[in-house]
Design an enzyme around this catalytic site. Structure first.
Site, PDB file in Angstrom:
ATOM      1  N   HIS A 187      37.816  50.490  30.991  1.00  0.00           N
ATOM      2  CA  HIS A 187      38.820  49.093  32.313  1.00  0.00           C
ATOM      3  C   HIS A 187      38.379  47.598  31.475  1.00  0.00           C
ATOM      4  CE1 HIS A 187      37.838  51.470  36.373  1.00  0.00           C
ATOM      5  NE2 HIS A 187      37.139  51.937  35.161  1.00  0.00           N
ATOM      6  N   HIS A 206      38.465  56.109  29.503  1.00  0.00           N
ATOM      7  CA  HIS A 206      38.932  55.012  29.469  1.00  0.00           C
ATOM      8  C   HIS A 206      38.280  54.111  29.518  1.00  0.00           C
ATOM      9  CE1 HIS A 206      38.305  56.869  33.568  1.00  0.00           C
ATOM     10  NE2 HIS A 206      37.624  55.791  34.226  1.00  0.00           N
TER      11      HIS A 206
END
Ligand code: AMP
Length: 148
Positions: free
Chosen positions: A109, A107
């Protein structure tokens, strides 16, 4: 689990992708899902995750999937900047526990930053659900209006 290992299909982001855990979704397409971090480092902290990949980190993700995640992150950064008007934006991606990774589904941020406001510690204090809902509504509205 750290830099090397098997992808765990029970990690929290896998549960979110399968609809088995909730999230404050702000955007979804065929390739990515984006939602608010519930332990945000700043107001508007968003996570972007690839949907199809069973990849834990940058070492094992398909480059095409990585590209789609990053181009979605760029699009969403523009929307966050338009809506929240931060002074800066931090883009972060951690690989392995010693680097700060806590959820082992790759992922990125997006962390808006304001002058004079220190970020909260990574993955600490839980946000107020009402604030998250209000922010989710603002961002969804802006994304929808830009898609029209
Ligand atoms: P990392 O430490 O880079 O693996 O980032 C994982 C992030 O996921 C942290 O910033 C956590 O605050 C966030 N997080 C953990 N559980 C959830 C959840 N259920 N919904 C939204 N964000 C989460």
């Amino acid at each position: 689990m750290s830099l090397y290992g098997q992808y765990d299909p029970q990690n929290i982001f896998a549960l979110i992708l399968r609809g088995e855990a909730p999230c404050y979704k702000i955007y979804e397409d065929a390739d990515v899902l984006a939602f608010l971090d519930i332990f945000p480092q700043s107001r508007g902290h968003v996570l972007v995750i690839p949907k199809a990949a069973q990849a834990r980190n940058i070492l094992d993700v398909d480059p095409a999937v990585l590209g789609k995640m990053m181009s979605a992150a760029q699009r969403l950064t523009r929307i966050l900047v338009d809506e929240l008007q931060p002074d800066g934006v931090q883009i972060a991606q951690f690989n392995g526990a010693p680097a700060g990774q806590t959820v082992f589904h790759i992922h990125v941020h997006i962390i808006p930053r304001w002058n004079g406001e220190a970020p909260e510690a990574h993955g600490r204090g839980k946000a107020d659900p009402q604030e998250l809902e209000a922010l989710q509504a603002r961002l969804v509205e802006r994304i929808d209006s830009q898609a029209e």
